[in-house]
Design a protein around this motif. Structure first.
Motif, PDB file in Angstrom:
ATOM      1  N   LEU A 192       0.831  -1.216   0.000  1.00 58.11           N
ATOM      2  CA  LEU A 192       0.000   0.000   0.000  1.00 58.11           C
ATOM      3  C   LEU A 192       0.862   1.261   0.000  1.00 58.11           C
ATOM      4  N   TRP A 193       1.965   1.267   0.759  1.00 58.92           N
ATOM      5  CA  TRP A 193       2.851   2.438   0.740  1.00 58.92           C
ATOM      6  C   TRP A 193       3.454   2.639  -0.646  1.00 58.92           C
ATOM      7  N   LEU A 194       3.842   1.544  -1.307  1.00 64.22           N
ATOM      8  CA  LEU A 194       4.403   1.660  -2.643  1.00 64.22           C
ATOM      9  C   LEU A 194       3.389   2.213  -3.635  1.00 64.22           C
ATOM     10  N   SER A 195       2.124   1.847  -3.446  1.00 64.17           N
ATOM     11  CA  SER A 195       1.092   2.326  -4.376  1.00 64.17           C
ATOM     12  C   SER A 195       0.810   3.813  -4.200  1.00 64.17           C
ATOM     13  N   LEU A 196       1.230   4.390  -3.083  1.00 64.00           N
ATOM     14  CA  LEU A 196       1.033   5.822  -2.863  1.00 64.00           C
ATOM     15  C   LEU A 196       2.102   6.681  -3.536  1.00 64.00           C
ATOM     16  N   GLY A 197       3.140   6.053  -4.080  1.00 64.44           N
ATOM     17  CA  GLY A 197       4.155   6.804  -4.809  1.00 64.44           C
ATOM     18  C   GLY A 197       5.559   6.442  -4.387  1.00 64.44           C
ATOM     19  N   SER A 198       6.528   6.864  -5.211  1.00 67.88           N
ATOM     20  CA  SER A 198       7.930   6.533  -4.951  1.00 67.88           C
ATOM     21  C   SER A 198       8.487   7.240  -3.730  1.00 67.88           C
ATOM     22  N   ASN A 199       7.810   8.281  -3.238  1.00 63.89           N
ATOM     23  CA  ASN A 199       8.297   8.991  -2.056  1.00 63.89           C
ATOM     24  C   ASN A 199       8.267   8.114  -0.808  1.00 63.89           C
ATOM     25  N   HIS A 200       7.450   7.074  -0.826  1.00 63.52           N
ATOM     26  CA  HIS A 200       7.310   6.198   0.341  1.00 63.52           C
ATOM     27  C   HIS A 200       8.105   4.906   0.186  1.00 63.52           C
ATOM     28  N   ALA A 201       9.015   4.854  -0.790  1.00 58.73           N
ATOM     29  CA  ALA A 201       9.753   3.615  -1.059  1.00 58.73           C
ATOM     30  C   ALA A 201      10.670   3.243   0.100  1.00 58.73           C
ATOM     31  N   LYS A 202      11.366   4.250   0.686  1.00 60.75           N
ATOM     32  CA  LYS A 202      12.278   3.944   1.793  1.00 60.75           C
ATOM     33  C   LYS A 202      11.514   3.449   3.020  1.00 60.75           C
ATOM     34  N   ARG A 203      10.400   4.079   3.325  1.00 61.54           N
ATOM     35  CA  ARG A 203       9.593   3.613   4.454  1.00 61.54           C
ATOM     36  C   ARG A 203       9.108   2.190   4.211  1.00 61.54           C
ATOM     37  N   ALA A 204       8.666   1.937   2.982  1.00 59.96           N
ATOM     38  CA  ALA A 204       8.190   0.584   2.661  1.00 59.96           C
ATOM     39  C   ALA A 204       9.313  -0.437   2.776  1.00 59.96           C
ATOM     40  N   LEU A 205      10.523  -0.079   2.288  1.00 61.05           N
ATOM     41  CA  LEU A 205      11.655  -0.994   2.353  1.00 61.05           C
ATOM     42  C   LEU A 205      12.060  -1.272   3.800  1.00 61.05           C
ATOM     43  N   SER A 206      11.972  -0.244   4.644  1.00 58.60           N
ATOM     44  CA  SER A 206      12.295  -0.428   6.063  1.00 58.60           C
ATOM     45  C   SER A 206      11.306  -1.384   6.732  1.00 58.60           C
ATOM     46  N   LEU A 207      10.030  -1.240   6.442  1.00 53.00           N
ATOM     47  CA  LEU A 207       9.034  -2.159   6.998  1.00 53.00           C
ATOM     48  C   LEU A 207       9.250  -3.587   6.494  1.00 53.00           C
ATOM     49  N   LEU A 208       9.603  -3.716   5.238  1.00 58.09           N
ATOM     50  CA  LEU A 208       9.790  -5.043   4.651  1.00 58.09           C
ATOM     51  C   LEU A 208      10.992  -5.749   5.258  1.00 58.09           C
ATOM     52  N   HIS A 209      12.082  -5.016   5.496  1.00 59.27           N
ATOM     53  CA  HIS A 209      13.256  -5.637   6.105  1.00 59.27           C
ATOM     54  C   HIS A 209      12.949  -6.161   7.510  1.00 59.27           C
ATOM     55  N   GLY A 210      11.979  -5.550   8.200  1.00 59.16           N
ATOM     56  CA  GLY A 210      11.625  -6.003   9.543  1.00 59.16           C
ATOM     57  C   GLY A 210      10.921  -7.342   9.574  1.00 59.16           C
ATOM     58  N   VAL A 211      10.241  -7.702   8.483  1.00 58.54           N
ATOM     59  CA  VAL A 211       9.483  -8.961   8.476  1.00 58.54           C
ATOM     60  C   VAL A 211      10.084 -10.006   7.545  1.00 58.54           C
ATOM     61  N   LEU A 212      11.117  -9.660   6.773  1.00 57.57           N
ATOM     62  CA  LEU A 212      11.714 -10.624   5.851  1.00 57.57           C
ATOM     63  C   LEU A 212      12.252 -11.872   6.554  1.00 57.57           C
ATOM     64  N   PRO A 213      12.929 -11.751   7.712  1.00 56.61           N
ATOM     65  CA  PRO A 213      13.392 -12.986   8.380  1.00 56.61           C
ATOM     66  C   PRO A 213      12.252 -13.952   8.703  1.00 56.61           C
ATOM     67  N   MET A 214      11.120 -13.417   9.182  1.00 57.24           N
ATOM     68  CA  MET A 214       9.976 -14.274   9.503  1.00 57.24           C
ATOM     69  C   MET A 214       9.402 -14.912   8.238  1.00 57.24           C
ATOM     70  N   ILE A 215       9.287 -14.134   7.178  1.00 58.28           N
ATOM     71  CA  ILE A 215       8.685 -14.644   5.943  1.00 58.28           C
ATOM     72  C   ILE A 215       9.580 -15.689   5.290  1.00 58.28           C
ATOM     73  N   LEU A 216      10.884 -15.388   5.170  1.00 55.49           N
ATOM     74  CA  LEU A 216      11.786 -16.324   4.509  1.00 55.49           C
ATOM     75  C   LEU A 216      12.049 -17.557   5.361  1.00 55.49           C
ATOM     76  N   GLY A 217      11.907 -17.443   6.690  1.00 59.66           N
ATOM     77  CA  GLY A 217      12.158 -18.579   7.557  1.00 59.66           C
ATOM     78  C   GLY A 217      10.959 -19.480   7.753  1.00 59.66           C
ATOM     79  N   HIS A 218       9.752 -18.924   7.757  1.00 57.02           N
ATOM     80  CA  HIS A 218       8.568 -19.711   8.076  1.00 57.02           C
ATOM     81  C   HIS A 218       7.468 -19.608   7.012  1.00 57.02           C
ATOM     82  N   GLY A 219       7.599 -18.733   6.059  1.00 57.95           N
ATOM     83  CA  GLY A 219       6.565 -18.570   5.054  1.00 57.95           C
ATOM     84  C   GLY A 219       6.621 -19.631   3.981  1.00 57.95           C
ATOM     85  N   GLY A 220       5.478 -19.832   3.320  1.00 57.21           N
ATOM     86  CA  GLY A 220       5.405 -20.798   2.243  1.00 57.21           C
ATOM     87  C   GLY A 220       5.870 -20.221   0.925  1.00 57.21           C
ATOM     88  N   LEU A 221       5.706 -21.003  -0.134  1.00 54.57           N
ATOM     89  CA  LEU A 221       6.172 -20.577  -1.458  1.00 54.57           C
ATOM     90  C   LEU A 221       5.514 -19.286  -1.907  1.00 54.57           C
TER      91      LEU A 221
END
Length: 925
Positions: free
Chosen positions: A799-828
């Motif tokens: 949703l942040w990405l869909s609001l424009g490129s100005n929110h890309a850094k905020r979106a990337l910061s949020l994504l880095h916070g959950v990537l370990p959980m997703i890559l470790g326990h998430g499905g395909l």
């Protein structure tokens, strides 16, 4: 639990029974077995093993003491000789002479006076090392005490009548029961020697003989169908009787008996009551574990004929009740449940061991009937009727001061309130004043607050009464409550202290560990049933089955040891499991609940681990429903992490293992997998039809099948979303949210809120979607739904990405916070979605230079494309290949761009033109 309650709780001991010559003969054998002498091995025994074999023989005789028909003296001698000891001849002669010497009432009086010395405690309580002493509280000791008491209660006329019966008993000679002189003369006669046994089916000690006779084999040349006749009982050979592991059951038993009796002059077999009770208990266990193992009408026909042959065997009514219950026949179940408690009062057993007065027995039987009635209403989807029956049962238990019954009733009410959605219990459980007054409350309690109060009460009562199994059950119920509900303060007044409105995984793990700790002490449960459920008595079925599957002459000696007499139940290979089945079920349930908890918390490896433990270690003590749940979790794990091909291959094996029952977990899982795959492959009409098939399984009763109703509406909303019918999808999801809120299903609401966010995001209503995704994150935080929280955070990043490129850094910061959980326990699918979003974040960042580090976006996109092709998720795979083609185009790598573009076109074509007819997975739907 219902079958155990119906059988009644019994303690060790005998009721006072009618004294017969056969019991006098058994008492004489006990006197020979345990004489008050100073010898370690009494005369005439040569070894301890000989002495022990006679003890086992006598023990088996006492177990059949309440049979309708007792064996004549000649048959008793035959059975004694079948033990094959060198002292049997002396025992026979001594027994015969001792009984013949009893010719007057004085002789009988002196005989029973001597029996007192067998169980009398030595003077001063001192016991020599080599002295033989029969414990008065042992099985044989209690039997002797009951015989002595019965003799003391006889009138003079009764003593004279017993003397006359003893004389007739000793002089009776029947050629049909003479022991064969040469066991090797005929192999068939040798095999059938153990089949000529007595069936004595006891009710109130009345004498009647039920001969399950005329076993024959009828061949029909027209349809090649065999019908096995046991008296007037006919079982079609083409009826499949299978257990959860696919092994034949009743048909195997009947056919083995027929094979063993074929070619002999004997036309039937007789069994003791204990054996028939054990057989019926075994069938009840099979029915409870696997509802589809017996056809309804075929098994009912067998039970009806057995009821005609043994009208006093009321356990048949209970089996007919179970048969109707698990085959969803309400009228049959209700009628037979009433018959069972009307005629037997639900308290029949091998012995009448209750020491309470008749009025108390009748009250207890009525309580058991209400408990079974509530279970039946709950099974058929009548939650309010079930709650009414258990409410009456609670009041009755209080009035009769039956603390154990009250504890079980509270546990049953808790189980009902947790499994079935009941928005209000007003007027059902009685006045709430008792709950509110005892808890010092000033406001009406919600259903969940009532559940919490009742859980505390039930656990407290079970602890005080030392009901170990019930304590374990309540621990599991508390863990289940803590898993899905936030504990709130029950006080609505006074000082408010700060409280964290979150569930506590530590509390859940603590309750599960306490459950396992409690189960380790099940032997100390004072009111639990002994592990004497007839498992020994079904060894004769196994012996007959073994005989039918092996060569007669190759295994003659082995078969002689298995079927030579009626006391083969003491072979060590027939020993039952030392752990009761109810304890195994509770222990297995704790592992299933562990798997469910880790599924909510988001740890896929631990879900798989606990499901594997259950499927490996608790198969023998599990019901088909629980075992299928473990298989469902394992197959779902395969679908999420390995793809649908692996999952469907495992599903085919599971379908062969479990019987095809309506509304089974395996059937529902198949529809779920097919629906998910249909959405991924773009087969929207198929997905809509599968949603309707799931809806057929749902009960129309309010509060029943809430999980199925949630599943149906979630899949319907996702199907409408794939069809781009956003308003209808949002309407279905909103209705589902209201339904879950009404029945306090807050964990499910977290998923519904996230679905609403996805619907509004696809319809370009970003601001409204943000509100829903933030609400979902709040629910995930409160209930510790870590993996779902990571998925919601991923939606927020999109949703942040869909609001424009100005929110890309905020979106990337949020994504880095959950990537370990997703890559470790998430499905395909979740991992692929995260990788695509990660690439979008970098591509949307104005400071990112593709020419300097293209692999930072190509690597996650290639990984996503590979995983999505395994899932056959054409829409998302097309998006991944589209981004890859764009990147290669900017890098000037034409060949790689064309490969990506070709893959993009292939997935788009497959999405727009799905080949439903050629789909191998839809051929059976």
């Amino acid at each position: 639990m219902s079958r155990i309650a119906a059988a009644g709780v019994s303690k060790d001991g005998f009721a006072v029974f009618d004294l017969t010559p056969h019991k006098v003969a058994v008492c004489q054998l006990i006197q020979l077995f345990a004489p008050p002498s100073q010898q370690t091995v009494p005369f005439p025994f040569e070894s301890i093993s000989q002495h022990n074999r006679l003890g086992l023989f006598i023990f088996s005789l006492t177990r059949a003491c309440n049979d309708f028909v007792e064996p004549p003296f000649v048959d008793l001698v035959n059975q004694l000789n079948a033990v094959k000891d060198s002292v049997n001849g002396w025992l026979h002669e001594h027994l015969m002479s001792s009984l013949s010497e009893i010719s007057s009432p004085d002789d009988l009086f002196n005989f029973f006076e001597k029996l007192r010395g067998v169980i009398a405690t030595p003077d001063g309580g001192h016991l020599e090392d080599d002295q033989i002493f029969l414990d008065p509280n042992s099985h044989l000791g209690v039997f002797l005490r009951c015989c002595i008491l019965s003799f003391n209660q006889l009138t003079f006329e009764g003593v004279c009548h017993l003397l006359s019966n003893i004389s007739t008993y000793c002089n009776s000679v029947e050629s049909s029961y003479e022991l064969q002189e040469d066991l090797d003369e005929s192999g068939f006669h040798e095999l059938l020697e153990g089949v000529e046994l007595y069936t004595s089916l006891d009710e109130a000690n009345r004498c009647s003989l039920y001969d399950l006779s005329s076993l024959c084999n009828i061949d029909d040349d027209d349809n090649n169908t065999q019908a096995y006749s046991c008296g007037n009982i006919q079982v079609l050979a083409d009826c499949e009787f299978k257990s959860t592991d696919g092994n034949p059951l009743s048909r195997k038993f009947v056919s083995s008996v027929i094979n063993n009796s074929r070619g002999d002059d004997h036309q039937g077999f007789l069994r003791t009551r204990w054996q028939v009770e054990g057989y019926l208990n075994m069938q009840a266990d099979i029915l409870e574990r696997d509802a589809g193992c017996f056809p309804l009408n075929s098994f009912n026909a067998v039970l009806n004929k057995l009821h005609q042959l043994a009208p006093d065997l009321h356990r048949v009514d209970y089996l007919q009740y179970l048969n109707g219950l698990f085959h969803n026949d309400y009228l049959v179940a209700m009628d037979n449940l009433h018959s069972y408690f009307d005629y037997s009062a639900g308290n029949e057993g091998i012995f009448n061991r209750s020491s309470v007065s008749p009025p108390d027995i009748y009250v207890g039987r009525y309580e058991t009937a209400l408990l079974c009635l509530g279970t039946m209403h709950c099974y058929f989807g009548h939650p309010r009727k079930a709650l009414e029956a258990r409410g009456i049962l609670k009041l009755l238990a209080r009035q009769s001061n039956d603390d154990a019954c009250l504890a079980y009733t509270l546990a049953a009410i808790c189980n009902l309130l947790s499994d079935v959605g009941i928005s209000s219990t007003a007027g059902i459980l009685g006045s709430q004043d008792s709950l509110e007054t005892s808890m010092s409350l000033g406001a009406p309690l919600t259903t969940q607050q009532q559940l919490l109060v009742l859980l505390h009460r039930s656990l407290k009562r079970a602890d005080s009464l030392k009901l170990v199994s019930l304590m374990a059950f309540n621990r599991l119920a508390s863990a289940k409550f803590d898993l899905k509900h936030v504990r709130r303060s029950l006080l609505c007044f006074g000082p408010k202290r700060s409280a964290t409105l979150r569930t506590c995984p530590v509390t859940v793990c603590k309750e599960l560990r306490l459950c396992s700790h409690v189960l380790s002490e099940f032997g100390n449960d004072g009111l639990s049933q002994p592990n004497d459920d007839g498992a020994f008595s079904t060894s004769w079925i196994k012996n007959l089955a073994a005989a039918s599957g092996s060569s007669l002459f190759e295994n003659k000696r082995k078969l002689r040891s298995l079927t030579v007499n009626d006391f083969d139940l003491f072979h060590f290979d027939a020993q039952p499991n030392p752990i009761p089945g109810s304890v195994l079920q509770l222990a297995g349930s704790s592992y299933l609940l562990r798997a469910t908890s880790w599924e909510l918390y988001g740890s896929a490896p631990l879900v798989r681990l606990n499901a594997l433990v259950y499927a490996t270690c608790f198969v023998n003590g599990s019901s088909s429903t629980d075992l299928s749940l473990a298989y469902v979790k394992l197959i779902q794990h395969l679908a999420v992490f390995k793809g649908y091909r692996e999952a469907f291959a495992a599903l085919k094996l599971a379908e062969k293992k479990f019987s095809p029952v309506s509304k089974s977990r395996i059937q529902l899982l198949k529809l779920q997998l097919l629906h998910e795959r249909a959405l991924h492959t773009g087969q929207l009409r198929v997905a809509q039809r599968l949603c309707e098939e799931i809806g057929v399984l749902v009960s129309s009763t309010s509060g029943v099948d809430m999980n199925l109703k949630t599943e149906e509406n979630l899949r319907l909303a996702r199907t409408l979303l794939a069809e781009k019918q956003y308003s209808k999808a949002a309407s279905v999801a909103h209705s589902l949210f209201c339904l879950c809120y009404k029945f306090n299903m807050q964990v499910e609401n977290a998923t519904v809120l996230l679905l609403l966010a996805e619907i509004h995001a696809k319809s370009d209503n970003i601001v409204l979607a943000l509100r829903y995704v933030l609400a979902s994150l709040s629910f995930c935080h409160s209930f510790n739904l870590d993996l779902l929280k990571a998925s919601a955070t991923l939606t927020l990043v999109e949703l942040w990405l869909s609001l424009g490129s100005n929110h890309a850094k905020r979106a990337l910061s949020l994504l880095h916070g959950v990537l370990p959980m997703i890559l470790g326990h998430g499905g395909l699918q979740l991992r692929a979605r995260a990788n695509i979003t990660l690439a979008k974040c970098h591509l949307s960042d104005p400071n990112y230079l593709m020419s300097e580090d293209p692999h930072i976006v190509l690597d996650p996109l290639n990984q996503a494309a590979e995983e999505l092709q395994i899932l056959e998720y054409h829409e998302m795979a097309a998006e991944a290949f589209y981004l890859i083609a764009l990147i290669y185009n900017q890098l000037g790598q034409v060949e790689e761009r064309e490969k990506a573009a070709f893959s993009f076109k292939k997935h788009i074509t497959a999405l727009e033109n799905p080949q439903v007819e050629q789909d191998p997975f839809l051929s059976e739907v």
